[in-house]
Design a protein around this motif. Structure first.
Motif, short mmCIF file in Angstrom:
data_model
loop_
_atom_site.label_atom_id
_atom_site.label_comp_id
_atom_site.label_asym_id
_atom_site.label_seq_id
_atom_site.Cartn_x
_atom_site.Cartn_y
_atom_site.Cartn_z
N GLU A 160 0.83 -1.21 0.00
CA GLU A 160 0.00 0.00 0.00
C GLU A 160 0.86 1.26 0.00
O GLU A 160 0.65 2.18 -0.79
CB GLU A 160 -0.94 0.00 1.20
CG GLU A 160 -1.95 1.12 1.16
CD GLU A 160 -2.94 1.03 2.30
OE1 GLU A 160 -3.38 2.10 2.76
OE2 GLU A 160 -3.30 -0.08 2.72
N GLU A 161 1.86 1.29 0.85
CA GLU A 161 2.73 2.47 0.92
C GLU A 161 3.58 2.59 -0.35
O GLU A 161 3.81 3.69 -0.84
CB GLU A 161 3.63 2.42 2.15
CG GLU A 161 4.41 3.70 2.34
CD GLU A 161 5.23 3.73 3.62
OE1 GLU A 161 6.08 4.63 3.73
OE2 GLU A 161 5.03 2.87 4.50
N THR A 162 4.04 1.46 -0.89
CA THR A 162 4.80 1.49 -2.14
C THR A 162 3.98 2.10 -3.25
O THR A 162 4.46 2.96 -4.01
CB THR A 162 5.26 0.06 -2.52
OG1 THR A 162 6.19 -0.40 -1.53
CG2 THR A 162 5.93 0.04 -3.89
N LEU A 163 2.73 1.66 -3.37
CA LEU A 163 1.85 2.21 -4.41
C LEU A 163 1.61 3.70 -4.20
O LEU A 163 1.67 4.48 -5.15
CB LEU A 163 0.53 1.45 -4.42
CG LEU A 163 0.62 0.05 -5.02
CD1 LEU A 163 -0.57 -0.79 -4.60
CD2 LEU A 163 0.73 0.12 -6.53
N ARG A 164 1.36 4.09 -2.99
CA ARG A 164 1.10 5.50 -2.70
C ARG A 164 2.33 6.37 -2.99
O ARG A 164 2.23 7.45 -3.57
CB ARG A 164 0.66 5.64 -1.23
CG ARG A 164 0.18 7.01 -0.85
CD ARG A 164 -0.42 7.10 0.55
NE ARG A 164 0.34 6.40 1.58
CZ ARG A 164 -0.07 5.28 2.19
NH1 ARG A 164 -1.20 4.71 1.85
NH2 ARG A 164 0.66 4.71 3.12
N LYS A 165 3.49 5.86 -2.63
CA LYS A 165 4.71 6.66 -2.76
C LYS A 165 5.24 6.70 -4.20
O LYS A 165 5.74 7.73 -4.65
CB LYS A 165 5.79 6.09 -1.83
CG LYS A 165 7.07 6.89 -1.83
CD LYS A 165 8.04 6.41 -0.79
CE LYS A 165 9.28 7.28 -0.84
NZ LYS A 165 10.23 6.98 0.18
N HIS A 166 5.16 5.58 -4.92
CA HIS A 166 5.83 5.49 -6.22
C HIS A 166 4.91 5.40 -7.44
O HIS A 166 5.37 5.55 -8.56
CB HIS A 166 6.77 4.29 -6.24
CG HIS A 166 7.85 4.37 -5.20
ND1 HIS A 166 8.90 5.24 -5.28
CD2 HIS A 166 8.01 3.70 -4.03
CE1 HIS A 166 9.69 5.10 -4.23
NE2 HIS A 166 9.16 4.18 -3.44
N TYR A 167 3.62 5.10 -7.22
CA TYR A 167 2.72 4.87 -8.36
C TYR A 167 1.43 5.67 -8.29
O TYR A 167 0.49 5.37 -9.02
CB TYR A 167 2.39 3.37 -8.46
CG TYR A 167 3.61 2.53 -8.69
CD1 TYR A 167 4.10 2.31 -9.97
CD2 TYR A 167 4.30 1.94 -7.63
CE1 TYR A 167 5.23 1.54 -10.20
CE2 TYR A 167 5.43 1.16 -7.84
CZ TYR A 167 5.89 0.97 -9.12
OH TYR A 167 7.01 0.21 -9.34
N ALA A 168 1.37 6.68 -7.45
CA ALA A 168 0.14 7.47 -7.29
C ALA A 168 -0.32 8.04 -8.63
O ALA A 168 0.49 8.57 -9.40
CB ALA A 168 0.37 8.59 -6.29
#
Length: 115
Positions: free
Chosen positions: A45-53
């Protein structure tokens, strides 16, 4: 490490290349850093928010970390948390499942499953 599955977020084009070529050497960031960045299920979830928003058409690939042996290194990243990094390509024989990135009704990430 307790996790045996790592997850890689790919664009549709990157997944297509993996399917056609049988391997994936990494995204531009992976190639620059010298390893392929993965996340555990809890880190996604954090990876998506940080790198793929804001990106559409993302794919989620589940990778058998045990099958990669010594190519997997658990290294500290965000806040000192250990992340699985692959030193080498992702090949289709270590991919256990993949699917379009989708969310459950409660907003959690729907992980790809086999079968």
């Amino acid at each position: 490490m307790p996790e045996t599955i790592g997850y890689k977020v790919l664009t549709a084009d990157q997944l297509s290349a993996l399917e056609q070529d049988g391997s994936f050497a990494g995204s531009p960031v992976d190639l620059e850093d010298g390893y392929i960045h993965l996340s555990t299920a809890d880190q996604l979830e954090e990876t998506l928010r940080k790198h793929y928003a804001g990106q559409d058409g993302l794919q989620l690939v589940a990778i058998d970390l045990d099958a990669l042996g010594d190519a997997v290194k658990w290294e500290p990243s965000r806040g000192g948390a250990l992340f699985p990094h692959i030193y080498g390509p992702i090949t289709l024989d270590v991919v256990v499942a993949y699917s379009a990135l989708e969310y459950e009704p409660d907003g959690s990430i729907r992980l790809p499953i086999t079968g």
